[in-house]
Structure formats: C-alpha cells, structure tokens
Design an enzyme around this catalytic site. Sequence first.
Site, PDB file in Angstrom:
ATOM      1  N   ARG A 130      42.609  37.948  28.193  1.00 12.62           N
ATOM      2  CA  ARG A 130      41.315  37.684  29.253  1.00 12.62           C
ATOM      3  C   ARG A 130      40.189  38.526  28.752  1.00 12.62           C
ATOM      4  O   ARG A 130      39.988  39.760  28.861  1.00 12.62           O
ATOM      5  CB  ARG A 130      41.784  38.210  30.421  1.00 12.62           C
ATOM      6  CG  ARG A 130      40.594  38.159  31.453  1.00 12.62           C
ATOM      7  CD  ARG A 130      40.686  38.354  33.076  1.00 12.62           C
ATOM      8  NE  ARG A 130      39.856  38.325  33.972  1.00 12.62           N
ATOM      9  CZ  ARG A 130      38.894  39.154  34.302  1.00 12.62           C
ATOM     10  NH1 ARG A 130      38.855  40.247  33.534  1.00 12.62           N
ATOM     11  NH2 ARG A 130      37.965  38.932  34.962  1.00 12.62           N
ATOM     12  N   SER A 166      44.837  30.406  39.922  1.00 12.20           N
ATOM     13  CA  SER A 166      44.528  31.578  40.924  1.00 12.20           C
ATOM     14  C   SER A 166      44.382  30.897  42.459  1.00 12.20           C
ATOM     15  O   SER A 166      43.271  29.898  42.355  1.00 12.20           O
ATOM     16  CB  SER A 166      43.203  32.467  40.469  1.00 12.20           C
ATOM     17  OG  SER A 166      43.665  33.091  39.340  1.00 12.20           O
ATOM     18  N   LYS A 210      38.273  44.030  39.156  1.00 13.20           N
ATOM     19  CA  LYS A 210      37.542  42.681  39.517  1.00 13.20           C
ATOM     20  C   LYS A 210      36.682  43.415  40.575  1.00 13.20           C
ATOM     21  O   LYS A 210      37.019  43.343  41.839  1.00 13.20           O
ATOM     22  CB  LYS A 210      38.355  41.714  39.613  1.00 13.20           C
ATOM     23  CG  LYS A 210      38.768  40.939  38.441  1.00 13.20           C
ATOM     24  CD  LYS A 210      39.344  39.401  38.882  1.00 13.20           C
ATOM     25  CE  LYS A 210      38.215  38.678  39.168  1.00 13.20           C
ATOM     26  NZ  LYS A 210      38.758  37.330  39.379  1.00 13.20           N
TER      27      LYS A 210
END
Length: 216
Positions: free
Chosen positions: A42, A115, A145
């Site tokens: 990621r 997600s 996040k």
Amino acid sequence: MNFKTRDLQAYAIAGTQDLPDQQLLPFLKKALEAGITTFQLREKGPAAVNDRQTLVTLAKACRQLTAQYQVPFIIDDDVALALEVGADGVHVGQKDQPIETVLKQAHQRLIVGYSCETSGQVNHANQLTGIDYLGCGAVFPTVSKADAENIGLTQLRQLTTLSTYPVVAIGGITLENTAQVLKAGAAGISGITLFTQSPDLTQTLTQLLAHYQREV
C-alpha cells in the site's frame, strides 16, 4: 494462487512510507520469515513512491519475495499494477475505483478484497460476484489512517454476521484486543503498525497465530 480464508489470519499491510528510511523489502523478508499469511503493498501518502517505474520495480521485488514463501501478494487500489507484476490480488476501498470496474478488470485473474464499513456497503458487496473477502474497520482508533472512523466491536459483529464473505478486521488492532475481534466474527487480523512497529516480529506472529489455535 487460490484464495483461502486462512490467508487472512495475519494480513500485513505496508508501504515504504510506513518504515524508517523506506526499508520495505527488509521488513517484508522478516515478516515472511516470521509467518505473515498475506502481504498487501500500500503506497499512499506524501512519503510514498510516486514514480511509476520505481513502483513497478518495488512491486516486482515484493512479488519475488512473497512467491518464495508462497504467501499471497495483494496490491492496494491498482489493478493494472497487480496484473503487470503478477500479483495475486488487489484490494480497493470505498473511495477507490468502483468495485464493479475492479471486478471487470480483474476478470477472475485476481483475488479481490473490498473495504466496507457499513451494513449498506456489505449488502451491496453481497450482491456481487468475484469478491473474495471484505476488509472491515477501523475497528479501533488508528494512527495509520487519520480520517478513519472507528466502528467498534458491536458494529464489526453486525458486519461479519451480514457478510457472505470472510471478513478481515483492520484498525487499531493489537495483540491485546485480537481475541475480542475474532470473537466478533472476524476471520483474520490485518494492520500496518501491528507489524511495522513490532519490536519482535517473530514473537508478534507467534502470539497472533496462537489465537486461531485457541479458537479451534
């Protein structure tokens, strides 16, 4: 590589931005040796690799390492890159490409993770063909996040009950709260800091995977 639910048990996520001096590959090798069951690359954020060729080279190196350990390799939000480097799958979020577009591009050649944070999103996913697992969270507050709202264990249980797909939980998960997350119906645990900031990856993976033995 065929997807198996147990591949979600210790699902590590990382990019160069998550490690000191961008030392992703040394981390990945240690994590594979320690026993992670899936790895997702990621690369996101201002400190991430933004040159395409550099990213391709990095992804190919990750592909080579994960193949040596026969661990699924997932690319975050980039079907073209996943196909180019021979990754096993792709994972997309609600703000990434539309899931229908991803499923069409993947065309059963890739594992697809999606997600979901709400019942409506899970219901939508349940109507689609080609998804392999759902990622649900953030379960707890997370520093990885900053914009993620934590859903908590009660909502996690609601989502895992509703989903026709296995669910990997993410967000603020530690060795101390893993048992609670699994009792809420998660098939596995994913995260960034759980793995990248571990002082002893072998011990972390041993303790994490031991939870599944107790669940049997």
